[in-house]
Motif scaffolding. Structure first.
Motif, mmCIF file in Angstrom:
data_model
loop_
_atom_site.group_PDB
_atom_site.id
_atom_site.type_symbol
_atom_site.label_atom_id
_atom_site.label_comp_id
_atom_site.label_asym_id
_atom_site.label_seq_id
_atom_site.Cartn_x
_atom_site.Cartn_y
_atom_site.Cartn_z
ATOM 1 N N GLN A 50 0.870 -1.183 0.000
ATOM 2 C CA GLN A 50 0.000 0.000 0.000
ATOM 3 C C GLN A 50 0.903 1.228 0.000
ATOM 4 N N GLY A 51 0.593 2.206 -0.822
ATOM 5 C CA GLY A 51 1.402 3.423 -0.835
ATOM 6 C C GLY A 51 1.002 4.309 -1.980
ATOM 7 N N THR A 52 1.630 5.443 -2.042
ATOM 8 C CA THR A 52 1.349 6.376 -3.136
ATOM 9 C C THR A 52 2.672 6.800 -3.772
ATOM 10 N N ALA A 53 2.563 7.447 -4.910
ATOM 11 C CA ALA A 53 3.751 7.940 -5.594
ATOM 12 C C ALA A 53 4.409 9.054 -4.787
ATOM 13 N N GLU A 54 3.610 9.727 -3.955
ATOM 14 C CA GLU A 54 4.143 10.857 -3.192
ATOM 15 C C GLU A 54 4.756 10.381 -1.869
ATOM 16 N N ALA B 221 2.479 2.782 -15.307
ATOM 17 C CA ALA B 221 1.651 2.561 -16.498
ATOM 18 C C ALA B 221 0.351 3.335 -16.373
ATOM 19 N N GLN B 222 0.127 4.233 -17.315
ATOM 20 C CA GLN B 222 -1.136 4.974 -17.452
ATOM 21 C C GLN B 222 -1.545 5.649 -16.134
ATOM 22 N N ALA B 223 -0.587 6.229 -15.430
ATOM 23 C CA ALA B 223 -0.919 6.831 -14.128
ATOM 24 C C ALA B 223 -0.075 8.058 -13.787
ATOM 25 N N PHE B 224 1.027 8.279 -14.474
ATOM 26 C CA PHE B 224 1.942 9.352 -14.054
ATOM 27 C C PHE B 224 1.241 10.704 -14.016
ATOM 28 N N ASN C 247 5.513 17.118 -8.622
ATOM 29 C CA ASN C 247 6.805 17.471 -8.014
ATOM 30 C C ASN C 247 7.158 16.524 -6.873
ATOM 31 N N ASP C 248 6.142 16.196 -6.042
ATOM 32 C CA ASP C 248 6.392 15.278 -4.916
ATOM 33 C C ASP C 248 6.735 13.883 -5.434
ATOM 34 N N ALA C 249 6.003 13.431 -6.462
ATOM 35 C CA ALA C 249 6.228 12.081 -6.982
ATOM 36 C C ALA C 249 7.613 11.970 -7.629
ATOM 37 N N ILE C 250 8.015 12.990 -8.365
ATOM 38 C CA ILE C 250 9.327 12.952 -9.041
ATOM 39 C C ILE C 250 10.440 12.857 -7.987
ATOM 40 N N GLN C 251 10.271 13.611 -6.896
ATOM 41 C CA GLN C 251 11.268 13.573 -5.824
ATOM 42 C C GLN C 251 11.335 12.180 -5.187
ATOM 43 N N TRP D 248 3.263 16.736 -17.537
ATOM 44 C CA TRP D 248 4.204 15.843 -16.858
ATOM 45 C C TRP D 248 5.596 15.885 -17.493
ATOM 46 N N GLN D 249 5.645 16.064 -18.842
ATOM 47 C CA GLN D 249 6.965 16.156 -19.487
ATOM 48 C C GLN D 249 7.728 17.353 -18.919
ATOM 49 N N GLU D 250 7.025 18.471 -18.799
ATOM 50 C CA GLU D 250 7.662 19.703 -18.334
ATOM 51 C C GLU D 250 8.105 19.552 -16.871
#
Ligand SMILES: C[S@@+](CC[C@H](N)C(=O)[O-])C[C@H]1O[C@@H](n2cnc3c(N)ncnc32)[C@H](O)[C@@H]1O
Length: 256
Positions: A86-90, A105-108, A114-118, A168-170
């Motif tokens: 269980q968890g999140t990208a952040e 996959a199909q979620a970014f 910003n939190d997820a990229i970190q 998201w690319q930016e």
């Protein structure tokens, strides 16, 4: 719409009718990212395990993170339950620099970017890879055009969650944490029983998030479209796109 609760959709329909990913795309990702046979890969926002299952079958040491309890129940049918977290990208429940690659996959586009990229940067080893997998459709495919015409009446394109948008690319580019390696698309036609077009559409977060009235009307229009199809099966000209990035060895904040 970050954090949409996928607990409200029918996960069995999700698993049955949503597209999987081309096996050639998974093989290409493995090769291009230089992954060793038992590389440790985190499938983030794994859903019911559509990509997770393919990564596992390709021999990778896969871990899966998914916030929705309903999705996780289905995911545990795809890979051993002890690999499902269980968890999140952040807030990824893994130590620093603990995985060789992260797949999404199909979620970014649904993450707080910003939190997820970190977080993804934190859990990836130096020089590790981030691979974004997407379902893509041939522009002009007649079924996709008809479906989009219905959706556009209820969800204006400018407010729909845009997987393809530049946001998201930016965010990745300006983070200075990842370098873009390559993007590739692989043909992967999507076939489903024509009568289940409405069931497929009901698994979309955009549509599930509509108020009950408009949502019901949109799904009725999908049923009508499905009835106008003369064959028992529908095939949409689709593909799997992979956007591959490499984690920078070090992070230096740049100005200007
Ligand atoms: C369209 S589904 C894709 C699921 C799966 N990767 C696939 O390809 O079928 C989007 C997934 O992202 C998850 N999700 C949404 N927001 C998230 C977040 N902030 N962190 C992690 N997962 C998230 C949802 O619960 C859902 O399972």
């Amino acid at each position: 719409m970050p954090g949409f609760d996928y607990d409200t959709i029918d996960v069995d329909d999700y698993e049955r009718y949503r597209p999987s990913y081309a096996s050639e795309a998974v093989e290409w990702f493995k090769r291009r990212a230089g992954l060793s046979p038992h590389a440790r890969v985190l499938d983030l926002a794994a859903g019911t395990g559509k990509l997770t299952r393919a990564l596992f079958a390709a021999g990778m040491d896969v871990l899966a993170v998914e916030p929705s309890a309903m999705m996780r129940r289905k995911l545990a049918e795809a890979i051993p339950v002890e690999r499902v977290m269980q968890g999140t990208a952040e807030a990824i429940p893994l130590p620093d620099e603990s995985v060789d690659a992260v797949t999404v996959a199909q979620a970014f586009h649904q993450f707080r970017l910003n939190d997820a990229i970190q977080e993804i940067y934190r859990v990836l080893r130096k020089g590790g890879h981030l691979a974004l997998f997407w379902n893509v459709y041939r522009p002009g495919d007649p079924t996709k055009v008809a479906v989009d015409e219905i959706i556009d009446q209820y969800i204006p394109p400018e407010i729909a969650v845009q997987a393809a948008s530049g946001i998201w690319q930016e965010a990745l580019r300006s983070s200075d944490r990842f370098e873009s390696i390559e993007g590739r698309a692989f043909p992967h036609p999507h076939t489903l029983p024509a009568a289940r077009l409405g069931a497929l559409m009901a698994t979309s977060s955009d549509i599930a998030g509509l108020p009950p009235g408009p949502r019901g009307r949109l799904l009725n229009e999908m049923e009508e479209l499905a009835r106008s199809v003369s064959s028992a099966e529908l095939t949409i000209d689709a593909g799997t796109r992979v956007d591959l990035f490499r984690r920078m060895i070090g992070y230096q904040h740049t100005t200007g």
